[in-house]
Structures are given as C-alpha cells and as structure tokens.
Write a protein that holds these residues in place. Structure first.
Motif, PDB file in Angstrom:
ATOM      1  N   GLU A 111      -7.665  10.041  -7.744  1.00 53.53           N
ATOM      2  CA  GLU A 111      -7.419  11.419  -7.102  1.00 53.53           C
ATOM      3  C   GLU A 111      -7.720  12.112  -9.214  1.00 53.53           C
ATOM      4  O   GLU A 111      -9.074  12.460  -9.558  1.00 53.53           O
ATOM      5  CB  GLU A 111      -6.344  12.122  -7.325  1.00 53.53           C
ATOM      6  CG  GLU A 111      -5.503  11.773  -6.370  1.00 53.53           C
ATOM      7  CD  GLU A 111      -4.366  12.941  -5.673  1.00 53.53           C
ATOM      8  OE1 GLU A 111      -4.019  13.497  -6.583  1.00 53.53           O
ATOM      9  OE2 GLU A 111      -3.999  12.923  -4.982  1.00 53.53           O
ATOM     10  N   TRP A 116     -12.264  12.458  -4.481  1.00 50.22           N
ATOM     11  CA  TRP A 116     -10.705  12.834  -3.372  1.00 50.22           C
ATOM     12  C   TRP A 116     -11.166  11.802  -1.477  1.00 50.22           C
ATOM     13  O   TRP A 116      -9.818  11.829  -1.475  1.00 50.22           O
ATOM     14  CB  TRP A 116     -11.106  14.522  -2.827  1.00 50.22           C
ATOM     15  CG  TRP A 116     -10.700  15.385  -4.376  1.00 50.22           C
ATOM     16  CD1 TRP A 116     -11.408  15.268  -5.449  1.00 50.22           C
ATOM     17  CD2 TRP A 116      -9.152  14.998  -4.983  1.00 50.22           C
ATOM     18  NE1 TRP A 116     -11.475  15.868  -6.332  1.00 50.22           N
ATOM     19  CE2 TRP A 116      -9.554  16.139  -5.857  1.00 50.22           C
ATOM     20  CE3 TRP A 116      -8.232  14.890  -4.570  1.00 50.22           C
ATOM     21  CZ2 TRP A 116      -8.435  16.712  -6.929  1.00 50.22           C
ATOM     22  CZ3 TRP A 116      -6.733  15.338  -5.329  1.00 50.22           C
ATOM     23  CH2 TRP A 116      -7.302  15.828  -6.143  1.00 50.22           C
ATOM     24  N   ALA A 119      -8.947   8.967  -1.929  1.00 51.13           N
ATOM     25  CA  ALA A 119      -7.638   8.752  -2.435  1.00 51.13           C
ATOM     26  C   ALA A 119      -7.103   8.752  -1.360  1.00 51.13           C
ATOM     27  O   ALA A 119      -5.941   8.936  -1.172  1.00 51.13           O
ATOM     28  CB  ALA A 119      -8.091  10.696  -3.384  1.00 51.13           C
ATOM     29  N   ARG A 137       1.846  13.327  -1.173  1.00 56.38           N
ATOM     30  CA  ARG A 137       0.256  13.128  -1.938  1.00 56.38           C
ATOM     31  C   ARG A 137      -1.401  13.150  -0.403  1.00 56.38           C
ATOM     32  O   ARG A 137      -2.189  13.678  -0.770  1.00 56.38           O
ATOM     33  CB  ARG A 137      -0.258  12.460  -2.628  1.00 56.38           C
ATOM     34  CG  ARG A 137       0.831  11.670  -3.949  1.00 56.38           C
ATOM     35  CD  ARG A 137       0.994  13.710  -4.487  1.00 56.38           C
ATOM     36  NE  ARG A 137      -0.658  13.374  -5.216  1.00 56.38           N
ATOM     37  CZ  ARG A 137      -1.153  14.859  -5.736  1.00 56.38           C
ATOM     38  NH1 ARG A 137      -0.238  15.501  -5.827  1.00 56.38           N
ATOM     39  NH2 ARG A 137      -2.018  14.628  -6.064  1.00 56.38           N
ATOM     40  N   VAL A 141      -3.581  15.936  -0.471  1.00 61.25           N
ATOM     41  CA  VAL A 141      -5.259  16.383  -0.598  1.00 61.25           C
ATOM     42  C   VAL A 141      -5.673  16.742   0.777  1.00 61.25           C
ATOM     43  O   VAL A 141      -7.009  17.428   0.822  1.00 61.25           O
ATOM     44  CB  VAL A 141      -5.314  14.597  -0.389  1.00 61.25           C
ATOM     45  CG1 VAL A 141      -6.741  14.317  -0.433  1.00 61.25           C
ATOM     46  CG2 VAL A 141      -5.005  14.257  -1.724  1.00 61.25           C
TER      47      VAL A 141
END
Length: 174
Positions: A111, A116, A119, A137, A141
C-alpha cells in the motif's frame, strides 16, 4: 503500524539485546569476570564476542529501521518470486495467525508503495489465514476500489473474528 510487537516489547528486546553484550564487554574489560562468573579473561572475551554477535542483530530488529528492514526483505522477495513462492518458502513454517500477520505487513508495505492491486491480493491471502487486521485492511482496499458489498462483508467477518472496530469506521462500512 506494527502489528507484530508492542512498543514496550520492542523496548525490552532492545534493552536486553544491546545491554547484555555491553555488560559482558565491560565485565571482561574491567577484569571483573574472574570474580563474577569465575572464568579466565580469554573466556570472558569469547562470551562477550558471542553475546555481541547474537545480541546486536536482535537489538537492531527492535528498532523501527530493523522492523522496516524485515518487511522490505519480504517485499523484495515478493517482487522477485511472487506471492505463492513467498507463502511456500517463507510462511509455510509459521502458524496460520503468524503467517497472516506477516502477509498483512507485506500488504501494508505494498500500500505504501502504491501497489493497490498487489496489496489487495496479499491482504486477501492474509484474511483467508484468519487474521482480523488483514480483514479490515482488505475491506479498506476493496472500499477504495469501489467494491462496497464485498468490503462490508469483510468488515463483518473481522468483527465476527473479534476485531474491535471503531464505531465511526463501522458506520463508514455500512
């Protein structure tokens, strides 16, 4: 945010890991070792050198630079070898929760690097290991990418797994 160790634990690790070699070196240099632990001077220096070789890497690992360094090693291996290889080679020996923690830290590093998609993939793997912070998390995202229904589902799973969500975060997730 470091999910692995509390600040107090890192401070204790640093003090012990750095303090023991310092005390042994001072003990050997001052000649106290013969009276304190009953060894000759050469043995005291050997013990001090071994303590330095073992203790200082642990002391370094307790610093913010050291913890970032460990995450960067995992990040470099991820970029070089891929996620499946990382799980097979590095994380397969860990408990599911510990592997989830390491994957979550890797996801946070991705991140910060602006990757992204990577991630999301890493947080998804960490969430499937049952690690609640990774579920949160992943939900973040997903929400960032506009996938709100799946994000709400992952927030719900994190709460069910025992993760205490802030009431404001929970309101945002609904």
């Amino acid at each position: 945010m470091n999910y692995g160790w509390s600040r107090r634990s890192l401070a204790i690790l640093f003090v012990v890991s750095a303090g023991v070699p310092v005390v042994l070196v001072l003990d050997a240099a001052a000649g106290w070792s013969r009276s304190a632990i009953g060894t000759p001077a050469w043995a005291s220096w050997t013990i001090a050198a071994l303590a330095i070789c073992a203790g200082l890497p642990f002391a370094w690992a307790a610093t913010p630079f050291g913890t970032r360094g460990a995450t960067n090693l995992l990040l470099n291996a991820y970029r070089r070898e891929g996620l499946e290889s990382i799980e097979r080679q590095y994380l397969s020996k860990l408990s599911s929760r510990r592997a989830g923690l390491q994957l979550c830290n890797l996801g946070l590093a991705l991140e910060r690097a602006g990757d992204w998609d990577g991630a999301q993939a890493v947080h998804r793997r960490a969430a499937h290991h049952g690690y609640p912070p990774a579920m949160v998390r992943l939900a973040y995202v997903l929400s960032r990418n506009g996938e709100e229904p799946e994000a709400r589902d992952w927030y719900r799973r994190a709460v069910e797994a025992g993760y205490p969500l802030d009431p404001l975060e929970e309101a945002d997730g609904e």
